[in-house]
Scaffold this motif. Structure first.
Motif, PDB file in Angstrom:
ATOM      1  N   THR A  76       0.814  -1.218   0.000  1.00 14.23           N
ATOM      2  CA  THR A  76       0.000   0.000   0.000  1.00 14.23           C
ATOM      3  C   THR A  76       0.845   1.265   0.000  1.00 14.23           C
ATOM      4  O   THR A  76       0.326   2.359  -0.249  1.00 14.23           O
ATOM      5  N   TRP A  77       2.119   1.125   0.300  1.00 15.12           N
ATOM      6  CA  TRP A  77       3.030   2.277   0.289  1.00 15.12           C
ATOM      7  C   TRP A  77       3.904   2.321  -0.961  1.00 15.12           C
ATOM      8  O   TRP A  77       4.295   3.397  -1.407  1.00 15.12           O
ATOM      9  N   ARG A  78       4.222   1.158  -1.493  1.00 11.65           N
ATOM     10  CA  ARG A  78       5.187   1.097  -2.590  1.00 11.65           C
ATOM     11  C   ARG A  78       4.499   1.467  -3.901  1.00 11.65           C
ATOM     12  O   ARG A  78       4.170   0.622  -4.735  1.00 11.65           O
ATOM     13  N   ALA A  79       4.304   2.775  -4.085  1.00 13.74           N
ATOM     14  CA  ALA A  79       3.627   3.259  -5.289  1.00 13.74           C
ATOM     15  C   ALA A  79       3.995   4.709  -5.524  1.00 13.74           C
ATOM     16  O   ALA A  79       4.370   5.427  -4.596  1.00 13.74           O
ATOM     17  N   SER A  80       3.868   5.133  -6.761  1.00 16.11           N
ATOM     18  CA  SER A  80       4.176   6.530  -7.095  1.00 16.11           C
ATOM     19  C   SER A  80       3.205   7.482  -6.397  1.00 16.11           C
ATOM     20  O   SER A  80       3.525   8.644  -6.156  1.00 16.11           O
ATOM     21  N   TYR A  81       2.004   6.990  -6.069  1.00 15.74           N
ATOM     22  CA  TYR A  81       1.034   7.841  -5.379  1.00 15.74           C
ATOM     23  C   TYR A  81       1.554   8.284  -4.015  1.00 15.74           C
ATOM     24  O   TYR A  81       1.248   9.391  -3.557  1.00 15.74           O
ATOM     25  N   THR A  82       2.318   7.432  -3.363  1.00 21.66           N
ATOM     26  CA  THR A  82       2.875   7.804  -2.055  1.00 21.66           C
ATOM     27  C   THR A  82       3.744   9.042  -2.195  1.00 21.66           C
ATOM     28  O   THR A  82       3.632  10.004  -1.421  1.00 21.66           O
ATOM     29  N   THR A  83       4.616   9.023  -3.193  1.00 22.32           N
ATOM     30  CA  THR A  83       5.491  10.179  -3.429  1.00 22.32           C
ATOM     31  C   THR A  83       4.686  11.418  -3.791  1.00 22.32           C
ATOM     32  O   THR A  83       4.894  12.505  -3.248  1.00 22.32           O
ATOM     33  N   THR A  84       3.737  11.246  -4.710  1.00 24.15           N
ATOM     34  CA  THR A  84       2.955  12.388  -5.183  1.00 24.15           C
ATOM     35  C   THR A  84       2.155  13.033  -4.055  1.00 24.15           C
ATOM     36  O   THR A  84       2.155  14.260  -3.897  1.00 24.15           O
TER      37      THR A  84
ATOM     38  N   TYR B 118      -5.701   6.897  -6.624  1.00 17.57           N
ATOM     39  CA  TYR B 118      -5.011   6.496  -5.405  1.00 17.57           C
ATOM     40  C   TYR B 118      -5.842   5.477  -4.629  1.00 17.57           C
ATOM     41  O   TYR B 118      -5.338   4.434  -4.192  1.00 17.57           O
ATOM     42  N   MET B 119      -7.135   5.762  -4.470  1.00 16.79           N
ATOM     43  CA  MET B 119      -8.000   4.853  -3.727  1.00 16.79           C
ATOM     44  C   MET B 119      -8.152   3.516  -4.453  1.00 16.79           C
ATOM     45  O   MET B 119      -8.209   2.459  -3.813  1.00 16.79           O
ATOM     46  N   SER B 120      -8.220   3.553  -5.777  1.00 13.96           N
ATOM     47  CA  SER B 120      -8.305   2.303  -6.544  1.00 13.96           C
ATOM     48  C   SER B 120      -7.061   1.461  -6.340  1.00 13.96           C
ATOM     49  O   SER B 120      -7.140   0.234  -6.183  1.00 13.96           O
ATOM     50  N   MET B 121      -5.898   2.096  -6.334  1.00  5.89           N
ATOM     51  CA  MET B 121      -4.652   1.380  -6.108  1.00  5.89           C
ATOM     52  C   MET B 121      -4.631   0.754  -4.721  1.00  5.89           C
ATOM     53  O   MET B 121      -4.242  -0.411  -4.544  1.00  5.89           O
ATOM     54  N   LEU B 122      -5.088   1.513  -3.714  1.00  7.37           N
ATOM     55  CA  LEU B 122      -5.102   1.005  -2.349  1.00  7.37           C
ATOM     56  C   LEU B 122      -6.076  -0.158  -2.197  1.00  7.37           C
ATOM     57  O   LEU B 122      -5.771  -1.155  -1.527  1.00  7.37           O
TER      58      LEU B 122
ATOM     59  N   ALA C  60      -4.591  -3.212  -3.577  1.00  5.13           N
ATOM     60  CA  ALA C  60      -3.489  -3.734  -2.763  1.00  5.13           C
ATOM     61  C   ALA C  60      -3.997  -4.420  -1.504  1.00  5.13           C
ATOM     62  O   ALA C  60      -3.526  -5.502  -1.137  1.00  5.13           O
ATOM     63  N   ASP C  61      -4.955  -3.797  -0.814  1.00  2.00           N
ATOM     64  CA  ASP C  61      -5.520  -4.373   0.412  1.00  2.00           C
ATOM     65  C   ASP C  61      -6.869  -3.710   0.675  1.00  2.00           C
ATOM     66  O   ASP C  61      -6.946  -2.678   1.350  1.00  2.00           O
ATOM     67  N   GLY C  62      -7.922  -4.317   0.135  1.00  2.00           N
ATOM     68  CA  GLY C  62      -9.247  -3.723   0.216  1.00  2.00           C
ATOM     69  C   GLY C  62      -9.764  -3.561   1.628  1.00  2.00           C
ATOM     70  O   GLY C  62     -10.338  -2.529   1.975  1.00  2.00           O
ATOM     71  N   GLY C  63      -9.549  -4.584   2.471  1.00  2.00           N
ATOM     72  CA  GLY C  63     -10.049  -4.528   3.837  1.00  2.00           C
ATOM     73  C   GLY C  63      -9.399  -3.438   4.647  1.00  2.00           C
ATOM     74  O   GLY C  63     -10.069  -2.669   5.352  1.00  2.00           O
TER      75      GLY C  63
END
Length: 258
Positions: free
Chosen positions: A137-145, A186-190, A193-196
């Motif tokens: 959930t952290w390893r993504a370009s969205y985290t940086t942005t 961002y929410m779609s990516m999360l 990754a881990d819906g719950g």
């Protein structure tokens, strides 16, 4: 609650650096007088210092933080610590000198501009810490942005509060609108990754969105009416609290909720 100090550390320091840089740019463009700029710069260094002090509580044994210095250039966390110390030293000395106005103004101006350059590096270093292979959930370009938007959202509002009104508000509003545009992806990516775990943070994310929207409404009113200076503290408070709420959700996306 173990990650709560990091929530305040990241939001306070990022917002302080963003405002520090915007105050310098505003001063260079003649948007703010020298005295008010000095006051704003020193206030941002105090906020930065507060963030650092709170962040220390995350370290079980603070003296062991010195061991991280041996990994400068290799460890993102080591880079963050060194850059924060450099920014604090340069920005603190420079802004205090400008505030006291005891001479050596040219030297103090050099110090605060050097601090701004270090501050940019500090802002860029923070998201690198969270690019962990084990935390999807952290390893993504969205985290940086999203983390790079915080210095603009919070920093813009704080810069407006301390004298760079129209540019500061504009920067904050544009960054908030950018965050809203990025939020669906961002929410779609999360969720993928881990819906719950992501669903459990809906309250924090919703609170962030509502507070940011309220900040935009207040900013629009402030830009339209010159007499609306009195609402700038409320706008700054709204967006800072919003970023804190979003950062709580971010840290909760690790494993254990707060």
């Amino acid at each position: 609650m173990h990650e709560l100090p990091l929530v305040f550390f990241t939001v306070f320091t990022q917002s302080a650096v963003g405002a520090f840089i915007l105050l310098l740019i505003g001063g260079a463009l003649g948007q703010i007088d020298a005295r008010r700029r000095a006051t704003g710069l020193f206030a941002m260094m105090c906020l930065f210092g507060l963030g650092v002090v709170i962040g220390i509580f995350h370290i079980g044994q603070p003296l062991r933080a010195l061991n991280m210095l041996f990994r400068i250039g290799h460890s993102p966390m080591s880079n963050e610590i060194v850059l924060s110390a450099a920014f604090a030293a340069l920005g603190g000395l420079g802004s205090l000198g400008l505030l006291l106005n005891r001479g050596a103004t040219a030297l103090c101006n050099v110090l605060v501009w050097l601090a701004a350059a270090v501050g940019v590096a500090f802002i860029l270093a923070i998201p690198q810490i969270y690019q962990l292979p084990t935390v999807v959930t952290w390893r993504a370009s969205y985290t940086t942005t999203m983390m790079l938007l915080t210095p603009l959202i919070g920093g813009g509002a704080l810069a407006a509060l301390f004298g760079v009104r129209r540019p500061g508000v504009a920067v904050s509003v544009l960054a908030i609108l950018a965050s809203f545009c990025l939020r669906p992806g961002y929410m779609s990516m999360l969720m993928a990754a881990d819906g719950g775990l992501t669903a459990a943070q809906n309250g924090w994310f919703t609170a962030q969105a509502v507070l940011l929207a309220a900040g935009v409404v207040g900013a629009a009113f402030c830009l339209r009416r010159r007499s609306a200076q009195t609402i700038l503290p409320m706008i700054a408070l709204l967006v800072i609290v919003a970023e804190l709420a979003g950062r709580v959700a971010f840290y909760n996306l690790w494993t254990l909720p707060m």
